[in-house]
Design a protein around this motif. Sequence first.
Motif, PDB file in Angstrom:
ATOM      1  N   ARG A 172       5.659   0.053  -8.527  1.00  0.00           N
ATOM      2  CA  ARG A 172       4.383  -0.396  -8.160  1.00  0.00           C
ATOM      3  C   ARG A 172       4.647  -1.824  -7.242  1.00  0.00           C
ATOM      4  NH1 ARG A 172      -0.657   0.625  -9.703  1.00  0.00           N
ATOM      5  NH2 ARG A 172      -0.137   1.539 -11.489  1.00  0.00           N
ATOM      6  N   ARG A 176       4.076  -2.296  -3.221  1.00  0.00           N
ATOM      7  CA  ARG A 176       3.112  -3.049  -2.432  1.00  0.00           C
ATOM      8  C   ARG A 176       4.031  -3.874  -1.553  1.00  0.00           C
ATOM      9  NH1 ARG A 176      -0.120  -5.175  -8.157  1.00  0.00           N
ATOM     10  NH2 ARG A 176      -1.681  -3.084  -8.181  1.00  0.00           N
ATOM     11  N   GLN A 216      -1.567   6.160  -6.190  1.00  0.00           N
ATOM     12  CA  GLN A 216      -2.792   5.401  -6.358  1.00  0.00           C
ATOM     13  C   GLN A 216      -2.779   4.322  -5.563  1.00  0.00           C
ATOM     14  OE1 GLN A 216      -2.626   2.795 -10.004  1.00  0.00           O
ATOM     15  NE2 GLN A 216      -4.920   3.044 -10.424  1.00  0.00           N
ATOM     16  N   GLU A 217      -1.632   3.601  -5.187  1.00  0.00           N
ATOM     17  CA  GLU A 217      -1.423   2.449  -4.216  1.00  0.00           C
ATOM     18  C   GLU A 217      -1.855   2.787  -3.035  1.00  0.00           C
ATOM     19  OE1 GLU A 217      -0.994  -0.774  -4.870  1.00  0.00           O
ATOM     20  OE2 GLU A 217      -0.967  -0.408  -7.303  1.00  0.00           O
ATOM     21  N   ALA A 219      -3.564   5.476  -2.021  1.00  0.00           N
ATOM     22  CA  ALA A 219      -5.097   5.505  -1.875  1.00  0.00           C
ATOM     23  C   ALA A 219      -5.955   4.470  -1.672  1.00  0.00           C
ATOM     24  CB  ALA A 219      -5.556   6.627  -3.260  1.00  0.00           C
ATOM     25  N   ALA A 220      -5.459   3.485  -2.506  1.00  0.00           N
ATOM     26  CA  ALA A 220      -6.169   2.202  -2.486  1.00  0.00           C
ATOM     27  C   ALA A 220      -6.035   1.597  -0.971  1.00  0.00           C
ATOM     28  CB  ALA A 220      -5.444   1.064  -3.139  1.00  0.00           C
ATOM     29  N   ARG A 221      -5.188   1.949  -0.075  1.00  0.00           N
ATOM     30  CA  ARG A 221      -5.112   1.456   1.334  1.00  0.00           C
ATOM     31  C   ARG A 221      -5.392   2.640   2.366  1.00  0.00           C
ATOM     32  NH1 ARG A 221      -1.762  -0.617  -2.150  1.00  0.00           N
ATOM     33  NH2 ARG A 221      -1.148  -2.959  -2.014  1.00  0.00           N
ATOM     34  N   GLY A 222      -6.188   3.635   1.656  1.00  0.00           N
ATOM     35  CA  GLY A 222      -6.725   4.767   2.503  1.00  0.00           C
ATOM     36  C   GLY A 222      -5.451   5.615   3.088  1.00  0.00           C
ATOM     37  N   THR A 223      -4.371   5.703   2.617  1.00  0.00           N
ATOM     38  CA  THR A 223      -3.234   6.448   2.971  1.00  0.00           C
ATOM     39  C   THR A 223      -2.653   7.488   1.975  1.00  0.00           C
ATOM     40  OG1 THR A 223      -1.214   6.428   4.484  1.00  0.00           O
ATOM     41  CG2 THR A 223      -1.324   4.661   2.819  1.00  0.00           C
ATOM     42  N   TYR A 224      -1.291   7.925   2.252  1.00  0.00           N
ATOM     43  CA  TYR A 224      -0.850   8.806   1.349  1.00  0.00           C
ATOM     44  C   TYR A 224       0.588   8.740   1.178  1.00  0.00           C
ATOM     45  CZ  TYR A 224       1.443  10.458   5.674  1.00  0.00           C
ATOM     46  OH  TYR A 224       2.163  10.702   6.717  1.00  0.00           O
TER      47      TYR A 224
END
Length: 408
Positions: A172, A176, A216-217, A219-224
């Motif tokens: 994680r 980030r 999850q991380e 998706a939180a930024r609108g990516t994949y």
Amino acid sequence: MARFEVVGATVVDGSGRDPADVDVTVEDGRIAALGTSGAHGERLDAGGLTMTPGLIDAHVHLGLSSPIQPQFSFQLSAAEIAADIFATAGATLDAGFTTVRDTGGIDGGVVTTIAKGKVRGPRVLSCGPVQCQIGGHGYYGAAWEPTELWNSHHIPGLAALSTMSGNADELRANVREAFRRGASFLKLCVTGGVVGAHDRLTDTQFTVEEIAVAVQEAAARGTYVTVHAHNNEGIRNAVEAGARCVEHGTDIDEPTAILMATHGVALVPTFAVVEHLLHDPAQAGLDESARSRAQGVRERMTRALATAKQAGVRIGLGSDLIGPAQHRRGEELRLRAHLETPMDTLVSATKTNAEILGLSGQVGVIAPGLQADLVLWNGNPLEDPALFADPANAIVVVQSGRVVKDLR
């Protein structure tokens, strides 16, 4: 930005439709109209040439443009590594590729330097450093080298191949950090690889729970998340965790292909790198062990492509070229065209890749309103796909409405 009209070309628009003899009007960096517009402005004579959308390579390694083993044993200066990266970027554009997805090796500075126009190169989407488990694929330090020294191989702003994680919390933090440094998507290695010294193709890497942290991380930024994966167990773990794309997919079987199709997971096969490693691993700065690891991969990847296609998996195209010899990036299209129709191959390299990269409606098809990324080929690559492999056949390259190469 200037308005001009490309006249006389046979247009293959990337959608899979039959070629058409239409003129293409470009204005303010976008395609303004198809067909004779009657507009005033410059006319670019393309008589006898074939127009396609700018090609997209969904799996590149600009940061691995130097001989691999010298690069990761401190034998090359940062200046030489930078020179090799930017030479590859320019050669990529000259080969007709106006967009690429870098799946590990460059740091954010390369993306912004190219985007600012300070060096020639394609539009670049980057994952930053690849996310790898300790001792897994993506680690190229010496066997005796402590893992914590691996990041000393990074050159801030220029090159950062991979970061190592020992558990979900470390992953994680590393994910980030990748986003902080400019990543627009994430890539994880979830199996061993062909070009590796510490793993096998049959190894699985990262647990479902660990992969899900990256998903999850992202998706939180609108990516994949996309994953480097060769074996079925690793692929299934990634699909269960929510990954959206699989790179390589060498051993995909029917149940795995059906699982991928059901979850909308795309596949990016990579034939050109296998061909190069079988022919001459030394050209990439690797020893003979790379050749032996690549044995049999081409045939299995061919079967996997057919299996995935039969199951309805969305299939893109990537070259995965490494080392200094990356100028013939179109070899991937030539190789793929022997396994499916040349039109299917072109659609994978344009429309489908744009969808996989999240650029659908922006690039990948010649249609009004989209970015004017265009290539004029010397001849018809649908009749002779070998034309894609030689950059000299890309007579004119237009990127965002600017002529960036013109051999007329």
